[in-house]
Design a protein around this motif. Structure first.
Motif, short mmCIF file in Angstrom:
data_model
loop_
_atom_site.label_atom_id
_atom_site.label_comp_id
_atom_site.label_asym_id
_atom_site.label_seq_id
_atom_site.Cartn_x
_atom_site.Cartn_y
_atom_site.Cartn_z
N LYS A 105 -19.83 -10.19 17.67
CA LYS A 105 -18.36 -10.91 17.31
C LYS A 105 -17.92 -11.27 18.78
CE LYS A 105 -17.43 -7.26 13.81
NZ LYS A 105 -16.40 -6.33 13.67
N GLY A 106 -18.72 -11.27 19.93
CA GLY A 106 -18.39 -12.07 21.27
C GLY A 106 -17.65 -10.89 22.20
N VAL A 107 -16.93 -11.42 22.89
CA VAL A 107 -16.33 -10.58 23.92
C VAL A 107 -14.60 -11.09 24.24
CG1 VAL A 107 -18.32 -10.24 25.10
CG2 VAL A 107 -16.83 -12.46 25.65
N LEU A 108 -13.88 -10.63 24.78
CA LEU A 108 -12.50 -10.81 25.03
C LEU A 108 -12.55 -11.07 26.52
CD1 LEU A 108 -10.50 -8.32 22.90
CD2 LEU A 108 -11.03 -10.78 22.43
N ALA A 109 -12.00 -11.79 27.03
CA ALA A 109 -11.93 -12.15 28.76
C ALA A 109 -10.35 -11.98 28.82
CB ALA A 109 -12.42 -13.42 28.98
N PHE A 110 -10.31 -11.19 29.91
CA PHE A 110 -9.01 -10.82 30.70
C PHE A 110 -8.99 -11.42 32.32
CE2 PHE A 110 -9.37 -8.00 27.05
CZ PHE A 110 -8.33 -8.09 26.35
#
Length: 59
Positions: free
Chosen positions: A42-47
């Motif tokens: 599902k991938g990654v979230l970047a913050f």
């Protein structure tokens, strides 16, 4: 925090996970990346680092 190396990337998981597989993993890379240990496809979230710091201060 436990480390999970993937290529040159090192992901960290809370020691409170106690070896479980239903965890969030994080790593630093021009900010903070977050992924689901059971949904890598599902991938990654970047913050931005400042947003992550604000989250941690609020917990």
């Amino acid at each position: 925090m436990a480390d999970s190396a993937t290529g040159t990337q090192t992901w960290r998981r809370s020691s409170h996970s106690a070896g479980g597989t239903n965890c969030l993993e994080v790593r630093r890379d021009n900010g903070i990346l977050v992924r689901d240990s059971q949904g890598l496809e599902k991938g990654v979230l970047a913050f931005p680092a400042t947003a992550w710091q604000g989250l941690l201060l609020g917990v």
